[in-house]
Scaffold this active site. Structure first.
Site, PDB file in Angstrom:
ATOM      1  N   GLU A 144       0.716   5.714  -0.133  1.00 21.98           N
ATOM      2  CA  GLU A 144      -0.124   6.892   0.078  1.00 21.98           C
ATOM      3  C   GLU A 144       0.070   7.900  -1.049  1.00 21.98           C
ATOM      4  O   GLU A 144       1.201   8.250  -1.382  1.00 21.98           O
ATOM      5  CB  GLU A 144       0.225   7.565   1.412  1.00 21.98           C
ATOM      6  CG  GLU A 144      -0.086   6.694   2.608  1.00 21.98           C
ATOM      7  CD  GLU A 144       0.191   7.391   3.940  1.00 21.98           C
ATOM      8  OE1 GLU A 144       0.517   8.607   3.958  1.00 21.98           O
ATOM      9  OE2 GLU A 144       0.086   6.711   4.983  1.00 21.98           O
ATOM     10  N   GLU A 165      -9.212   7.676   3.949  1.00 30.43           N
ATOM     11  CA  GLU A 165      -9.126   7.956   5.380  1.00 30.43           C
ATOM     12  C   GLU A 165      -9.678   9.339   5.709  1.00 30.43           C
ATOM     13  O   GLU A 165      -9.299  10.341   5.088  1.00 30.43           O
ATOM     14  CB  GLU A 165      -7.654   7.839   5.841  1.00 30.43           C
ATOM     15  CG  GLU A 165      -7.483   8.107   7.326  1.00 30.43           C
ATOM     16  CD  GLU A 165      -6.138   7.645   7.893  1.00 30.43           C
ATOM     17  OE1 GLU A 165      -5.369   6.983   7.168  1.00 30.43           O
ATOM     18  OE2 GLU A 165      -5.878   7.950   9.075  1.00 30.43           O
ATOM     19  N   LYS A 169       0.850  -1.198   0.000  1.00 30.07           N
ATOM     20  CA  LYS A 169       0.000   0.000   0.000  1.00 30.07           C
ATOM     21  C   LYS A 169       0.884   1.246   0.000  1.00 30.07           C
ATOM     22  O   LYS A 169       1.885   1.308   0.717  1.00 30.07           O
ATOM     23  CB  LYS A 169      -0.936   0.003   1.219  1.00 30.07           C
ATOM     24  CG  LYS A 169      -1.769   1.285   1.341  1.00 30.07           C
ATOM     25  CD  LYS A 169      -2.948   1.126   2.272  1.00 30.07           C
ATOM     26  CE  LYS A 169      -2.644   1.352   3.726  1.00 30.07           C
ATOM     27  NZ  LYS A 169      -2.113   2.675   4.095  1.00 30.07           N
TER      28      LYS A 169
HETATM   29  O1  KIV Z   1      -1.004   2.449   8.851  1.00 33.02           O
HETATM   30  C1  KIV Z   1      -2.205   2.214   9.016  1.00 33.02           C
HETATM   31  O2  KIV Z   1      -2.645   1.629  10.011  1.00 33.02           O
HETATM   32  C2  KIV Z   1      -3.126   2.659   7.978  1.00 33.02           C
HETATM   33  C3  KIV Z   1      -4.584   2.578   8.274  1.00 33.02           C
HETATM   34  C4  KIV Z   1      -4.960   3.681   9.166  1.00 33.02           C
HETATM   35  C5  KIV Z   1      -5.402   2.547   7.042  1.00 33.02           C
HETATM   36  O3  KIV Z   1      -2.701   3.095   6.944  1.00 33.02           O
END
Ligand code: KIV
Length: 273
Positions: free
Chosen positions: A124, A191, A122
């Protein structure tokens, strides 16, 4: 009502998640950072486990997610993967491991996949990191996006308030969401944004949209495990539902243990050789 695991697919993949969206079945995601917790939540039937860079806050005690390193994320993620039999494990790429250039992003993602055995990464951001996403996808690595309040940019935002309340930021978020889908992301986390915006993105996009403070009309929800279990106490955003007060239970168990030792009640006759 507990979830009937027998009716669920043996292994969650990005394709299974896509089918869940098509069927209208909501997706349940939680964070985990270690073997023991990951084993419990995987066996409980969670669909997705995020090895979040929130490990920086929850496990290491830093104020932000900025300090955690790629090596530290790999350590957490490999511990989680060793525990998991069914959930899809997604690993956050930490700050500094993908923003510089797309080659560095690819190298970081390859390290995560090779050294942890996770199923996806993932990242950002939207348009600014598109090149990195394209390069990671070209290596066959599934990518989840993350828009809205992106904690790695906290120093740019200056505050943890709700994002995309104004038209300009909302428009950019919707454009970025479409761009991430077109680029090939299999899912996006949204988020801390207005619920109507979360609903709009989930409606317009074909890929699953997972919300954290993005309202109920998205395709799934994610929370930080330690927050929802009530292990952390000093973080209470509106979107957080605490399902337990584990901090109180742990305190009481430790208090009982101390008392038993002091009173010579532990160990008893049966607890010794
Ligand atoms: O790092 C994390 O826990 C996250 C969540 C808040 C989606 O990115």
């Amino acid at each position: 009502m507990s979830v009937a695991l027998a009716d669920k697919p043996k292994r969650i993949t990005t394709h299974v998640l896509q089918e869940m969206k098509i069927r209208g079945e909501k997706i349940a995601m939680l964070t985990a950072y270690d073997y023991s917790m990951a084993r419990i939540i995987d066996r409980a039937g969670i669909d997705l486990i995020l090895v979040g860079d929130s490990a920086s806050n929850v496990m290491a005690g830093y104020e932000t997610t900025i300090p955690i390193t790629l090596d530290e994320m790999i350590y957490h993620a490999s511990s989680v993967v060793r525990a998991v039999e069914r959930s899809l494990v997604v690993v956050d790429m930490p700050f500094g491991s993908y923003q510089g250039n797309s080659k560095e992003a690819l190298n970081s993602a390859i390290r995560i996949m090779k050294e942890t055995g996770a199923g996806a990464v993932k990242l950002e951001g939207g348009k600014e990191i598109q090149e990195s996403i394209i390069r990671i996808l070209s290596a066959g690595i599934p990518v989840m996006g993350h828009l809205g309040l992106t904690p790695q940019s906290i120093h740019k935002f200056g505050t943890f308030v709700v994002r995309a309340r104004d038209d300009e930021e909302a428009k950019k978020l919707v454009e970025d969401a479409h761009l991430l889908e077109q680029t090939g992301c299999f899912s996006i986390v949204l988020e801390k944004i207005p619920a109507r915006l979360g609903a709009q993105v989930a409606e317009e996009l074909k890929i699953p949209i997972i919300g954290i403070g993005a309202g109920r009309y998205v395709d799934g929800q994610v929370l930080v495990l330690h927050d929802m279990l009530g292990i952390t106490q000093d973080f209470s955003p509106r979107f957080l539902r605490r399902y337990h007060n584990l901090s109180q239970e742990i305190t009481s168990a430790v208090n009982n243990y101390i008392t038993d030792i002091k009173n010579l009640e532990f160990p008893n006759d049966k607890e010794q050789y």
